[in-house]
Design a protein around this motif. Structure first.
Motif, PDB file in Angstrom:
ATOM      1  N   SER A  20       0.857  -1.186   0.000  1.00 16.55           N
ATOM      2  CA  SER A  20       0.000   0.000   0.000  1.00 16.55           C
ATOM      3  C   SER A  20       0.895   1.239   0.000  1.00 16.55           C
ATOM      4  N   LEU A  21       0.289   2.368  -0.365  1.00 12.51           N
ATOM      5  CA  LEU A  21       1.050   3.610  -0.373  1.00 12.51           C
ATOM      6  C   LEU A  21       0.129   4.789  -0.123  1.00 12.51           C
ATOM      7  N   THR A  22       0.747   5.882   0.307  1.00 12.01           N
ATOM      8  CA  THR A  22       0.047   7.142   0.496  1.00 12.01           C
ATOM      9  C   THR A  22       0.720   8.168  -0.384  1.00 12.01           C
ATOM     10  N   TRP A  23      -0.089   8.838  -1.213  1.00 10.63           N
ATOM     11  CA  TRP A  23       0.427   9.821  -2.155  1.00 10.63           C
ATOM     12  C   TRP A  23      -0.613  10.922  -2.315  1.00 10.63           C
ATOM     13  N   GLY A  25      -1.966  12.786  -0.141  1.00 11.31           N
ATOM     14  CA  GLY A  25      -2.983  12.766   0.894  1.00 11.31           C
ATOM     15  C   GLY A  25      -4.026  11.678   0.735  1.00 11.31           C
ATOM     16  N   ARG A  26      -3.801  10.754  -0.190  1.00  9.59           N
ATOM     17  CA  ARG A  26      -4.753   9.678  -0.448  1.00  9.59           C
ATOM     18  C   ARG A  26      -4.058   8.331  -0.300  1.00  9.59           C
ATOM     19  N   SER A  27      -4.771   7.335   0.225  1.00  2.08           N
ATOM     20  CA  SER A  27      -4.221   5.994   0.415  1.00  2.08           C
ATOM     21  C   SER A  27      -4.626   5.084  -0.733  1.00  2.08           C
ATOM     22  N   TYR A  28      -3.691   4.224  -1.138  1.00  2.14           N
ATOM     23  CA  TYR A  28      -3.911   3.274  -2.224  1.00  2.14           C
ATOM     24  C   TYR A  28      -3.452   1.887  -1.799  1.00  2.14           C
ATOM     25  N   ASP A  29      -4.149   0.867  -2.292  1.00  2.00           N
ATOM     26  CA  ASP A  29      -3.761  -0.524  -2.062  1.00  2.00           C
ATOM     27  C   ASP A  29      -3.248  -1.121  -3.359  1.00  2.00           C
ATOM     28  N   VAL A  30      -2.169  -1.891  -3.284  1.00  4.58           N
ATOM     29  CA  VAL A  30      -1.654  -2.591  -4.451  1.00  4.58           C
ATOM     30  C   VAL A  30      -2.647  -3.695  -4.791  1.00  4.58           C
ATOM     31  N   CYS A  31      -3.092  -3.750  -6.059  1.00  6.51           N
ATOM     32  CA  CYS A  31      -4.158  -4.673  -6.445  1.00  6.51           C
ATOM     33  C   CYS A  31      -3.687  -5.758  -7.409  1.00  6.51           C
TER      34      CYS A  31
END
Length: 112
Positions: A20-23, A25-31
């Protein structure tokens, strides 16, 4: 495809793979399964002298290509209609810092 260098916060699995990462100000999950490779960098232009005995991190950049979706915000199916983003990330081996290098254009079906 956009190319730049911006700091990102990356959370990795115990094996060192991004999950996962934060970029911005938003969080993302590796899919999807990320891919890793190494690219040569122009260390002679960036460093005045390479310390004797240092190799990894001086000559090569560790690059990860990840596909991510926005992390769910609690609303059921909130990211179900979003297309994954494909990003190239670089990890600086000595410091452990991550940078976003490239954002790849999404493949869109052609309409006639």
């Amino acid at each position: 495809m956009g190319m730049f260098s911006e700091s990102v916060d990356v959370l990795c699995s115990p094996e060192g793979q991004p999950v996962s990462l934060t970029w911005g100000g938003r969080s993302y999950d590796v899919c999807a399964e990320p891919m890793r490779w190494y690219e040569r960098r122009q260390w002679w232009a960036e460093d005045s002298r390479a310390p004797l005995g240092s190799g990894p991190g001086i000559v090569d950049h560790e690059i990860w290509r990840v596909q991510v979706l926005p992390a769910p915000d609690g609303a059921a199916g909130s990211n179900a209609t979003e297309e994954p983003l494909t990003l190239d990330l670089s990890r600086h081996i000595r410091s452990g810092r991550w940078r976003l290098l490239r954002i790849h254009d999404a493949l869109r079906p052609r309409t006639a």
